[in-house]
Design a protein around this motif. Structure first.
Motif, PDB file in Angstrom:
ATOM      1  N   ALA A   8     -16.930 -33.709  18.798  1.00 55.90           N
ATOM      2  CA  ALA A   8     -16.438 -32.371  19.790  1.00 55.90           C
ATOM      3  C   ALA A   8     -16.727 -31.174  19.194  1.00 55.90           C
ATOM      4  O   ALA A   8     -16.379 -31.077  18.034  1.00 55.90           O
ATOM      5  CB  ALA A   8     -15.152 -32.537  20.423  1.00 55.90           C
ATOM      6  N   ILE A   9     -16.969 -30.097  19.911  1.00 61.12           N
ATOM      7  CA  ILE A   9     -16.907 -28.961  19.524  1.00 61.12           C
ATOM      8  C   ILE A   9     -15.522 -28.326  19.659  1.00 61.12           C
ATOM      9  O   ILE A   9     -14.902 -28.582  20.476  1.00 61.12           O
ATOM     10  CB  ILE A   9     -17.610 -27.822  20.628  1.00 61.12           C
ATOM     11  CG1 ILE A   9     -19.159 -28.132  20.584  1.00 61.12           C
ATOM     12  CG2 ILE A   9     -17.297 -26.456  20.342  1.00 61.12           C
ATOM     13  CD1 ILE A   9     -20.069 -27.256  21.880  1.00 61.12           C
ATOM     14  N   ILE A  10     -15.105 -27.803  18.195  1.00 65.17           N
ATOM     15  CA  ILE A  10     -13.601 -27.247  18.083  1.00 65.17           C
ATOM     16  C   ILE A  10     -13.539 -26.111  18.446  1.00 65.17           C
ATOM     17  O   ILE A  10     -12.575 -25.793  19.234  1.00 65.17           O
ATOM     18  CB  ILE A  10     -13.387 -27.868  16.720  1.00 65.17           C
ATOM     19  CG1 ILE A  10     -13.603 -29.383  16.095  1.00 65.17           C
ATOM     20  CG2 ILE A  10     -11.846 -27.276  16.311  1.00 65.17           C
ATOM     21  CD1 ILE A  10     -12.897 -30.093  17.060  1.00 65.17           C
ATOM     22  N   THR A  11     -14.403 -25.024  18.026  1.00 59.80           N
ATOM     23  CA  THR A  11     -14.359 -23.740  18.491  1.00 59.80           C
ATOM     24  C   THR A  11     -15.386 -23.134  18.703  1.00 59.80           C
ATOM     25  O   THR A  11     -16.796 -23.774  18.102  1.00 59.80           O
ATOM     26  CB  THR A  11     -13.678 -22.831  17.420  1.00 59.80           C
ATOM     27  OG1 THR A  11     -14.667 -22.922  15.984  1.00 59.80           O
ATOM     28  CG2 THR A  11     -12.235 -23.314  16.673  1.00 59.80           C
ATOM     29  N   TYR A  12     -15.782 -22.164  19.580  1.00 65.11           N
ATOM     30  CA  TYR A  12     -16.955 -21.611  19.658  1.00 65.11           C
ATOM     31  C   TYR A  12     -16.656 -19.976  19.794  1.00 65.11           C
ATOM     32  O   TYR A  12     -16.339 -19.686  21.024  1.00 65.11           O
ATOM     33  CB  TYR A  12     -17.603 -22.131  20.853  1.00 65.11           C
ATOM     34  CG  TYR A  12     -19.012 -22.004  20.927  1.00 65.11           C
ATOM     35  CD1 TYR A  12     -19.921 -20.722  20.712  1.00 65.11           C
ATOM     36  CD2 TYR A  12     -20.041 -23.223  21.465  1.00 65.11           C
ATOM     37  CE1 TYR A  12     -21.268 -20.782  20.568  1.00 65.11           C
ATOM     38  CE2 TYR A  12     -21.344 -23.160  21.541  1.00 65.11           C
ATOM     39  CZ  TYR A  12     -22.079 -21.808  21.013  1.00 65.11           C
ATOM     40  OH  TYR A  12     -23.508 -21.694  21.115  1.00 65.11           O
TER      41      TYR A  12
END
Length: 492
Positions: free
Chosen positions: A111-115
């Motif tokens: 999963a994307i943790i931060t963007y």
């Protein structure tokens, strides 16, 4: 006029093709190279931003979760906890580089943790990348990669590096920019080049128009001149500049040569006809002259000296002798005798001729000057015939200086020829008569026969040479005899 326009368009199109096409091709490759260079520089820059994020990550994702006591929490709780811990880092980096999107991805949570900036892309947190996403290859191989495609953020240039902790890849970090921004940057940097290219194209097209017009105009003039030359053999082109001028000069020289050859052929035909006629007349006149001369001599002997009839008989005898001389010149002109071919020294012939002409020159107040070239090569031919030519030219020169003057005789070698130059300071020859002086029976003197120069020319031509005349009224005349060195030479 149609020829002019057709040729102009052809030259213009050819010139434009030969200049514009290579220019465009070179520009295309230069633009491609420049675009690649800018894109590569942008990729290196994005990798640098991603490495800043890697350096800012304090520990692995598992260590961060352990500090929060969420090791056993569910997936969504872990994603929220990691986002709270790392969103500040990605937002700080994103703020430092406007237009850049950055973030962390977890392999275990997929999963994307931060963007960052999270104000725009917080909704992307928790999403998984697709199976064709290059990020999966980065995590599988542990090697950095760049992907230019339509991804989570949109159409972007995405630089990705793996996150390695304790010898294991636990995810990857990305830094990306919109492809449109890269294109705009490339276009901005290439704008001066496009301006220069446009100016170069305009100059090339303008130069092609001017060049084609000038060249087509000159070719049209040459075409019209050649058509006119068919009607007017004496027509000559006006001088032009450049390569076309060289062509025009070559045409003029060719026309002059052709005209000279035509005149020479015509003169030779006239001389042949006159020669045959002269030979026939000489033989027909000689027989009755013999009788007239015999009767006149008998009459002179029979009459007492001093009587009028005796004097008239003497006049008849002298005139018959004069006619005999003319007949002999006619025969010499019609059928020059074949002399013996022997080596001879032109300087010696000139000196002997000067001795022969000296009494008459002194009487006429003419000074004879000799300038003889040393080590002049021998030529082969009949020395008596050539001496007759030299003597005839000297006599003509002395007769042209009625009030005295100077006769200068010069010898020299010019290439494969020996030259004997006879220059006087006499009255000169009228320009309209220069071309006629070698015609049989043409003379400007009252007692001249008009055969001296034609006979001399025939003799020189038999020796493979030629005679050239330069003269101006009141400035004297110069006769140059050209004699080839190797003509009739044994073994040549």
């Amino acid at each position: 006029m149609a020829f002019y326009h057709r040729l102009r368009y052809q030259i213009m199109l050819l010139t434009i093709f030969l200049t514009v096409v290579p220019l465009l091709a070179a520009s295309y490759f230069m633009i491609r190279q420049a675009s690649r260079g800018i894109l590569q520089e942008k990729e290196w820059w994005l990798f640098g931003v991603a490495r800043e994020l890697d350096a800012a990550l304090p520990a692995g994702f598992d260590e961060l979760l352990a500090r929060e006591g969420l090791t056993a929490a569910d997936r969504q709780a872990k994603i929220r906890a990691l986002n709270r811990a790392l969103a500040g880092i990605t937002d700080e980096v994103a703020a430092a580089y406007p237009g850049v999107g950055v973030g962390y991805y977890s392999l275990d949570l997929d999963a994307i943790i931060t963007y960052g900036p999270s104000s725009q892309y917080q909704d992307k947190v928790g999403l998984s990348i697709g199976p064709d996403h290059e990020g999966r290859r980065v995590m599988a191989t542990g090697e950095p990669r760049v992907q230019i495609a339509n991804l989570v953020r949109g159409d972007i240039v995405n630089a990705m590096i793996p996150i390695k902790r304790d010898g294991r890849v636990i995810g990857y970090i990305w830094a990306n920019v919109f492809t449109a921004d890269v294109r705009n940057q490339v276009a901005l940097m290439l704008r001066p080049f496009y301006i220069v290219l446009l100016l170069a194209l305009l100059v090339a097209v303008g130069g092609a128009v001017v060049l084609s017009g000038n060249l087509a105009r000159k070719v049209e003039m040459i075409k019209e001149g050649l058509v006119r030359l068919e009607r007017e053999p004496s027509f000559r082109f006006n001088p032009m500049s450049g390569e076309v001028g060289e062509i025009v000069g070559a045409i003029n020289r060719m026309v002059d040569t052709r005209q000279a050859l035509q005149e020479q052929v015509s003169r030779m035909e006239r001389l042949a006809a006159v020669g045959e006629l002269a030979a026939g007349l000489a033989h027909e006149i000689r027989n009755p002259l013999t009788g007239i001369s015999g009767f006149a001599q008998c009459l002179a002997r029979a009459l007492p000296p001093g009587e009028e009839l005796h004097q008239q008989a003497e006049i008849i005898i002298s005139e018959v002798i004069r006619i005999e001389r003319i007949i002999q010149e006619l025969l010499s002109f019609a059928r020059p005798r074949d002399g013996r071919v022997l080596p001879m020294d032109v300087n010696q012939l000139v000196e002997e001729t000067a001795v022969l002409i000296s009494p008459r020159a002194q009487k006429a107040g003419v000074e004879v000057k000799l300038f003889l070239a040393p080590d002049l090569p021998e030529i082969y031919g009949d020395s008596q015939q050539l001496k007759q030519v030299f003597l005839n030219l000297c006599l003509n020169a002395v007769q042209a200086m009625e009030r005295g003057g100077r006769l200068t005789i010069t010898t020299r070698r010019e290439g494969s020829h020996v030259q004997a130059i006879f220059a006087d300071t006499g009255c000169g020859i009228d320009p309209g008569q220069v071309e006629k002086i070698f015609d049989p029976f043409f003379t400007t003197r009252v007692k001249g026969t008009g055969l001296g120069l034609p006979v001399s020319q025939r003799i020189v031509e038999k020796h493979g040479g030629s005679i050239r005349v330069e003269s101006r009224p009141g400035e004297g005349s110069t006769f140059t005899v050209f004699l080839p060195v190797d003509f009739n030479r044994p073994g040549v």
